[in-house]
Design a protein around this motif. Structure first.
Motif, mmCIF file in Angstrom:
data_model
loop_
_atom_site.group_PDB
_atom_site.id
_atom_site.type_symbol
_atom_site.label_atom_id
_atom_site.label_comp_id
_atom_site.label_asym_id
_atom_site.label_seq_id
_atom_site.Cartn_x
_atom_site.Cartn_y
_atom_site.Cartn_z
ATOM 1 N N TYR A 153 -10.015 6.582 -3.722
ATOM 2 C CA TYR A 153 -9.116 6.251 -4.834
ATOM 3 C C TYR A 153 -9.885 5.993 -6.131
ATOM 4 O O TYR A 153 -9.381 6.292 -7.223
ATOM 5 C CB TYR A 153 -8.243 5.047 -4.458
ATOM 6 N N SER A 211 -0.255 11.394 -10.122
ATOM 7 C CA SER A 211 -1.624 11.274 -9.621
ATOM 8 C C SER A 211 -2.549 10.563 -10.596
ATOM 9 O O SER A 211 -3.661 10.187 -10.238
ATOM 10 C CB SER A 211 -2.194 12.659 -9.307
ATOM 11 N N LYS A 245 1.704 9.419 -5.654
ATOM 12 C CA LYS A 245 2.278 10.682 -5.174
ATOM 13 C C LYS A 245 3.144 11.302 -6.261
ATOM 14 O O LYS A 245 3.193 12.526 -6.421
ATOM 15 C CB LYS A 245 3.108 10.411 -3.918
ATOM 16 N N TYR A 248 2.245 1.688 -3.570
ATOM 17 C CA TYR A 248 1.233 2.202 -4.511
ATOM 18 C C TYR A 248 0.956 3.687 -4.249
ATOM 19 O O TYR A 248 0.778 4.476 -5.185
ATOM 20 C CB TYR A 248 -0.068 1.412 -4.389
ATOM 21 N N LYS A 249 0.911 4.051 -2.966
ATOM 22 C CA LYS A 249 0.666 5.462 -2.623
ATOM 23 C C LYS A 249 1.817 6.348 -3.108
ATOM 24 O O LYS A 249 1.598 7.482 -3.552
ATOM 25 C CB LYS A 249 0.463 5.613 -1.113
ATOM 26 N N ASN A 250 3.050 5.835 -3.015
ATOM 27 C CA ASN A 250 4.197 6.590 -3.531
ATOM 28 C C ASN A 250 4.125 6.745 -5.040
ATOM 29 O O ASN A 250 4.552 7.760 -5.591
ATOM 30 C CB ASN A 250 5.501 5.904 -3.127
ATOM 31 N N SER A 254 -1.960 1.864 -10.127
ATOM 32 C CA SER A 254 -1.791 2.020 -8.675
ATOM 33 C C SER A 254 -3.099 2.457 -8.020
ATOM 34 O O SER A 254 -3.461 1.975 -6.946
ATOM 35 C CB SER A 254 -0.692 3.035 -8.377
ATOM 36 N N ILE A 314 0.840 -1.206 0.000
ATOM 37 C CA ILE A 314 0.000 0.000 0.000
ATOM 38 C C ILE A 314 0.873 1.253 0.000
ATOM 39 O O ILE A 314 0.602 2.221 -0.722
ATOM 40 C CB ILE A 314 -0.943 -0.014 1.223
ATOM 41 N N GLN A 345 -12.270 4.938 2.014
ATOM 42 C CA GLN A 345 -10.958 4.861 1.366
ATOM 43 C C GLN A 345 -11.100 4.357 -0.071
ATOM 44 O O GLN A 345 -10.443 4.856 -0.984
ATOM 45 C CB GLN A 345 -10.042 3.926 2.160
ATOM 46 N N LEU A 404 -5.057 0.230 -5.149
ATOM 47 C CA LEU A 404 -5.442 0.796 -3.856
ATOM 48 C C LEU A 404 -6.951 0.689 -3.651
ATOM 49 O O LEU A 404 -7.421 0.283 -2.588
ATOM 50 C CB LEU A 404 -4.993 2.256 -3.767
#
Length: 381
Positions: free
Chosen positions: A170, A145, A142, A137-139, A150, A134, A166, A154
């Motif tokens: 996403y 966008s 980041k 994937y968030k990176n 990813s 997680i 959540q 998520l």
């Protein structure tokens, strides 16, 4: 004169090398990988060495491809494309430990490449480290966008975890950039479905179908949403679409029958239950139980009891089926001792079950046993 000869020799060498490269590239582009490998070997450049690795990969010789990629990377440690392709091949061949180290190194060298983070997330997911996946994937998002894969990973993770807020966060991020992405729209529909928000889920399942994802599971979910929303005609239409895809699935016939039964169209419901039971080999308890329910609605209690007894004979492990027998005996027979006998048999058979439904029935049965014993005692006096 000697200088001129050297210049001419160098020009000739470069022309020959360029010609060899052109031939190798042409062979590679047309899928003649074995000959391309030989030509690239003659050329002897870094690019040629990379192309040899790619050619081995293209013909399915992963072992030689990995060996070649590693040779390229060891001699050219800053050659990221070779390192990236090696990492992807290690993932493909399920060498997750080596792949993780490879992508961790790439991430440390280039912190703004979302693809590196995405593959790192895939690796952590494969080795059952969801928290790390997680984060990766968030990176990725980041740094980009709009990184759809990813965002999808998520969203899917949080849908599975039943974390509605959540998941929708996403999903909406993805749909802002890709409004017609079927996978994200499907996840949005499932998010509402899993939250029992069936009316909210309907337009998204309909959108999935409109975008060409005419799969059986979509019709099934949409039909159930209509069923829960008391739109029985639409529910039946979607179950019938499922039968067009697979007319040998007895569960679909049972669901279609239930949509008719709930709408009080009992004759049609009975037809589809019998169709389901004809398909099932052997006949399972569900069909008899459904027929019992409809006989009960018609207040034909004798027939209902017969069907429930048949259902219980098919599946004696189901407490619900035997509880139906008990309540029908209780309702339709005057003999208090007979009623008590059935309820006590229920406790004997299912009183130790600990699931929620069984516990509920056990509580009700125990209460009814106390009432019957009191009635029997009073009658005796």
């Amino acid at each position: 004169m000697r200088k001129l000869v050297l210049i001419l020799f160098f020009i000739s060498y470069c022309q020959t090398k360029a010609q060899t490269t052109a031939i190798a590239d042409s062979l590679y582009a047309t899928g003649n990988y074995a000959k391309a490998i030989n030509k690239y070997a003659e050329e002897g450049s870094v690019k040629g060495a990379l192309q040899i690795a790619r050619a081995y990969n293209a013909i399915g010789n992963s072992e030689k491809a990995i060996t070649q990629y590693r040779s390229v990377v060891e001699k050219n440690p800053d050659f990221q494309i070779a390192s990236f392709e090696l990492g992807k091949l290690l993932v493909k061949t399920k060498d997750y430990d080596a792949a993780r180290k490879r992508f961790a190194k790439l991430v440390s060298e280039t912190k703004d490449n979302p693809e590196y983070y995405f593959y790192l997330g895939e690796i952590y997911a494969e080795i059952d480290q969801p928290a790390s996946s997680i984060i990766a994937y968030k990176n990725a998002i980041k740094n980009d966008s709009t990184h759809l894969r990813s965002l999808f990973k998520l969203a899917k993770y949080f849908v599975i975890k039943n974390d509605k807020n959540q998941a929708l966060h996403y999903i909406e991020k993805g749909l802002n950039f890709y409004p017609d992405d079927v996978s994200l729209i499907n996840l949005k529909a499932l998010t509402h479905f899993n939250d029992n928000a069936y009316e909210e889920a309907i337009p998204f399942f309909e959108r999935v179908l409109a975008l060409g994802e005419t799969k059986e599971y979509v019709y099934d979910k949409l039909a159930y949403c209509y069923y829960k929303n008391w739109e029985f005609e639409k529910a039946r239409a979607n179950y019938k679409k499922m039968l067009e895809i697979d007319d040998g699935n007895s569960d679909t016939y049972f669901k279609l029958a239930e949509a008719y039964r709930k709408d009080k169209v009992l004759d049609s419901a009975e037809i589809y239950i019998n169709e389901a039971m004809n398909i099932q080999k052997p006949v399972f308890a569900q069909g008899y139980s459904s027929l019992g329910s409809m006989a009960r609605e018609r207040e034909d209690f004798k027939t209902a009891l017969d069907f429930y007894k048949r259902a219980h004979a098919e599946d004696p492990s189901d407490p619900h089926l035997y509880h139906n027998i008990c309540t029908l005996v209780d309702r339709n027979y005057k003999d208090l001792n007979l009623k008590l006998e059935y309820y006590e048999k229920y406790l004997e058979k299912y009183g130790k079950l600990r699931d929620r439904q069984a516990l509920y029935y056990t509580t009700m049965v125990s209460k009814r046993i106390s009432q019957l014993k009191e009635e029997i005692h009073l009658n005796a006096e």
